[in-house]
Structures are given as C-alpha cells and as structure tokens.
Design an enzyme around this catalytic site. Structure first.
Site, PDB file in Angstrom:
ATOM      1  N   ASP A  69      46.065  65.955  44.623  1.00  0.00           N
ATOM      2  CA  ASP A  69      47.393  65.429  44.923  1.00  0.00           C
ATOM      3  C   ASP A  69      47.223  64.303  45.941  1.00  0.00           C
ATOM      4  OD1 ASP A  69      46.828  66.657  47.312  1.00  0.00           O
ATOM      5  OD2 ASP A  69      48.447  68.108  47.209  1.00  0.00           O
ATOM      6  N   GLY A 128      48.597  64.158  48.940  1.00  0.00           N
ATOM      7  CA  GLY A 128      48.776  64.587  50.319  1.00  0.00           C
ATOM      8  C   GLY A 128      50.214  64.449  50.783  1.00  0.00           C
ATOM      9  N   PHE A 144      53.042  65.721  49.686  1.00  0.00           N
ATOM     10  CA  PHE A 144      53.828  66.944  49.770  1.00  0.00           C
ATOM     11  C   PHE A 144      53.581  67.687  51.085  1.00  0.00           C
ATOM     12  CE2 PHE A 144      54.404  71.517  49.006  1.00  0.00           C
ATOM     13  CZ  PHE A 144      55.737  71.517  48.642  1.00  0.00           C
ATOM     14  N   GLY A 147      58.904  67.387  43.317  1.00  0.00           N
ATOM     15  CA  GLY A 147      60.139  67.729  44.015  1.00  0.00           C
ATOM     16  C   GLY A 147      60.905  68.892  43.400  1.00  0.00           C
ATOM     17  N   ASP A 171      50.279  73.607  38.281  1.00  0.00           N
ATOM     18  CA  ASP A 171      49.359  74.110  39.311  1.00  0.00           C
ATOM     19  C   ASP A 171      50.197  74.896  40.311  1.00  0.00           C
ATOM     20  OD1 ASP A 171      50.506  71.655  40.831  1.00  0.00           O
ATOM     21  OD2 ASP A 171      49.408  72.790  42.350  1.00  0.00           O
ATOM     22  N   CYS A 217      44.195  94.788  30.182  1.00  0.00           N
ATOM     23  CA  CYS A 217      43.766  93.521  30.773  1.00  0.00           C
ATOM     24  C   CYS A 217      42.248  93.433  30.687  1.00  0.00           C
ATOM     25  CB  CYS A 217      44.225  93.408  32.231  1.00  0.00           C
ATOM     26  SG  CYS A 217      43.634  91.891  33.038  1.00  0.00           S
ATOM     27  N   CYS A 265      40.253  91.339  32.357  1.00  0.00           N
ATOM     28  CA  CYS A 265      39.574  90.724  33.504  1.00  0.00           C
ATOM     29  C   CYS A 265      38.520  91.686  34.067  1.00  0.00           C
ATOM     30  CB  CYS A 265      40.586  90.307  34.580  1.00  0.00           C
ATOM     31  SG  CYS A 265      41.048  91.615  35.728  1.00  0.00           S
ATOM     32  N   CYS A 300      39.999  94.674  36.120  1.00  0.00           N
ATOM     33  CA  CYS A 300      40.614  95.761  35.353  1.00  0.00           C
ATOM     34  C   CYS A 300      39.604  96.509  34.496  1.00  0.00           C
ATOM     35  CB  CYS A 300      41.749  95.223  34.482  1.00  0.00           C
ATOM     36  SG  CYS A 300      43.186  94.740  35.458  1.00  0.00           S
ATOM     37  N   HIS A 324      42.050  89.037  39.095  1.00  0.00           N
ATOM     38  CA  HIS A 324      43.079  89.529  38.170  1.00  0.00           C
ATOM     39  C   HIS A 324      44.253  88.559  38.055  1.00  0.00           C
ATOM     40  CE1 HIS A 324      45.900  92.088  36.037  1.00  0.00           C
ATOM     41  NE2 HIS A 324      46.785  91.682  36.927  1.00  0.00           N
TER      42      HIS A 324
HETATM   43 ZN   LIG Z   1      43.099  92.432  35.221  1.00  0.00          ZN
END
Ligand SMILES: [Zn+2]
Length: 392
Positions: free
Chosen positions: A93, A95, A97, A215, A265, A303, A305, A308, A334
């Site tokens: 970005d 900067g 913000f 914004g 993001d 899940c 991941c 999990c 996760h």
């Molecule tokens: Zn997970």
C-alpha cells in the site's frame, strides 16, 4: 506492462469474475484474498506456511517498512522479496491509510501529508513522489498511489479530499520510474454515489493497470459498503483488476466478489487468530471459552488445514490459556486457510456457474456480526493503539 490480467469467465447471475493476474513473481488466480504482512511478515507464519496454505499474493505496509527498518535497507537486502524470503507476488500500500489514521499528529497540504512516527515521534512527509519512490525501493509487484482517506460520511471533506486524491494520482503516475511494477489508482468518495462515480471515471481516464476501491470498511454500514461497490465496479474498466482494500470478513468476500471485485486484503484472519477467535462456516468461535476445555473435535469438522488435521479444540484452548507461542501459529494457520479455502470455493462456484447458490448457502449459515458490535470493537482497538496505526 508489469502485470497481465486475463478475464477467464464472468458469472451470468452476478458481476463476479474469474481471472488471472500474471506478475513478475508468479500468477494470482482471482478472485483472491491476500494475507497481510504488515512488517514484512504475516504474523506467526513463515513463507513456507503461506505457500502450503496456497496464498498467491501477500501485502506489505509501506508506512511500517519505511519507518522500520527503512526502505533503503530493504532495497539493499534484495527488496521485500529477498528480505523476507517470499518469492511470490507482493502488493504494497502507499502508507496513506496508516498516516491518515494518525488523526492527532498529521497535517495535510496539497504537497503531501506530514506526520509523526508512532515509534519515536520523529517528523516525516509523505508526498506522492516519495511514496512511489519508497515502493520502488521495496520492490513489490503491485504498488499503490497516495490517496487521502476521508471520514466516509463527511460530504465536504470528501469533496476536498477527492480533488487532492486525483491530483496525487497523476503525480504518482509521473513519478513512477520502474516498469516492472503495476501502479494501481485508488477510487475514493466516501459513501457518496456521485463522488464514487466521479472518482472511478477520472482514474479510468488515467489508464492505470488496475484499480483499488479505498475508504470502505472504515466505519460505514455493510449496506453502504455494498452499495458503493454496486456503483463503483461497473464504472471501472472490465479488463483491469479491481481491488477492495482492507476488506476480509467472510461475508464481505462473498458479497464483494458478486459485485465484481477481484482482490481483497485484510489483517482480520491473523489478528482474530491471535485473540483466539476462529472462523467456522457456522460463524466465529472463541477458543478460550470454557465449553472447549474437554472438546476433542478439531476447530471445524472437515477442515483440511494442518491445525484441524492434527489438534483438538481442547489442546488449542490450553495453548491460549498458557500463553504459548504455538497458539498464535496454529490459530493463524486455520484462519488464513479458512479464507483462502473460501476463495477457492468461490472460484469453483464461478467456474461451475453456481455462485448464486453458493452465496445463499454460505450466507444462510454464517452469522454476520451486527454493525453496533463491530463499531464498538473498532473503538476498543482505536483506544488500545491510540498513538498507533490500525493495521497490525
Ligand atoms: Zn482448520
């Protein structure tokens, strides 16, 4: 051209798009979510984790990196890619913000914005030319113009800020020297439809390789945010990527995609994770709660991941209660997985022509946190980091 954007498919029931951005550091399949690496690290994760999670784009914050360790030093160390050991696409970005969130210590003129460092109180000036130069030193694939972030409901301020934002966008274009970075324009205009339209039209005339919508998600209601997207996206060119800055609540990703947004993001998944707040398709849970003390199930059944697949809610709760470092890492894995998996599901649904059904099913199960609760949380965060930026 620094990046190439191909539109692979548009949804017939909504404005959703499936696309691909090719950057000097690899491809990003869109719509995509970018985890935020504020200070050249996505907190609690390393680049190997990010690759395993399937992150195709990460974000760095110019304000923080400019102050510490300094853009000169990062450039000397091979730019952000070399410095942090991440070989995939990066976005920085401008900067702006962060600087505009330092409400008490900044001063805006047509020249730029003067502010005091939250680290040591030293004085600095960000001009359009200077933030482009700093981002050229950092070396991300996608960089941002300097814009003025006005309070979204203040009409007079938004009119004034928009004129400045547009003048700064032109100055940023002229200041750019590197040809291997894509500089995105940023649409502003608060919650005012005519200002948003005017901003999108003006910036489109400058022919940026991509457009951000800034914004939003700064205190307005979700209805206001969605209606600004409804107004802005159709004005932006079809053949350029559109990036909704700072947005990452699951319901907003679904609604943003349906309105034609390609990139998102947010610090939300990583910040929540460190507080023990974990995403599930049925809503957020707080793993510190006593109800999980003897719970042998994973955070979310099914899940895929690492967290999990390997650990119980009881173990995670214990790690948080004991203040163990591993708590942040496992929770962050996760939460980041949850959002990246959501984006994969969204892309699949666009491909299959079933986004509308996916949207209804997802939003039917995922409880949305009411506006007043979100506003109260925002105030709490602000007062906790009174002298400091909101993004970490
Ligand atoms: Zn997970």
């Amino acid at each position: 051209m620094a990046i190439d954007f191909i539109l692979l498919r548009t949804d017939s029931d909504s404005h959703a798009r499936l696309g691909r951005i090719t950057t000097p550091h690899g491809e990003i399949t869109t719509p995509a979510f970018a985890p935020v690496g504020t200070q050249a690290t996505v907190k609690a994760l390393d680049p190997r984790d990010l690759h395993e999670l399937g992150a195709e784009l990460i974000l760095g914050n110019t304000y923080h990196l400019y102050l510490r360790p300094g853009a000169d030093l990062v450039a000397e160390m091979g730019g952000l890619h070399g410095f942090m050991g991440w070989d995939g696409p990066i976005l920085t970005d401008s900067g702006g913000f962060q600087v505009f969130s330092l409400a008490n210590t900044r001063r805006v003129t047509d020249e730029g914005v003067e502010f005091r460092s939250h680290i040591d109180g030293s004085r600095h000036l960000f001009t359009p030319e200077m933030v482009v130069h700093t981002q050229e030193q950092l070396g991300a694939d996608i960089i941002m113009v300097l814009d003025e972030c006005a309070e979204p409901n203040d009409r007079a301020y938004n009119e004034q800020a928009l004129a400045r934002t547009h003048a700064w966008a032109e100055r940023c274009l002229h200041a750019q020297q590197r040809t291997d970075q894509a500089l995105f324009g940023i649409v502003q205009g608060g919650v005012f439809p005519d200002l948003r339209r005017q901003s999108a039209e003006f910036l489109t005339g400058l022919d940026f390789p991509g457009y951000a919508i800034g914004g939003l998600s700064v205190g307005e209601t979700k209805e206001q945010m969605y209606s600004m997207l409804d107004i802005t996206a159709p004005v932006l060119p079809e053949d350029k990527p559109r990036y909704l800055m700072g947005v990452g609540a699951p319901e907003d990703l679904v609604e943003g995609v349906a309105r034609g947004v390609d990139l998102f993001d947010c610090v939300l998944p990583t910040r929540l994770a460190r507080n023990g707040a974990l995403f599930t398709r049925a809503g957020r849970i707080n793993i510190r709660n006593a109800q999980f003390a003897r719970d042998a199930a994973p955070i979310e059944d099914g899940c895929q991941c690492y967290t999990c697949r390997s650990f119980s809610r009881a173990y995670l709760r214990h790690l948080f209660k004991a203040g163990e470092l591993l708590a942040s890492r496992l929770a962050t894995i996760h939460n980041v997985h949850f959002l990246l998996e959501l984006m994969r599901d969204i892309r699949e649904a666009i491909t299959a022509g079933s986004l509308q059904a996916f949207r209804e099913e997802f939003l039917g199960k995922y409880p949305i946190i009411p506006h007043d609760v979100r506003a109260a949380n925002r105030e709490k965060r602000k007062s906790r980091s009174a002298s400091h930026s909101t993004t970490n």
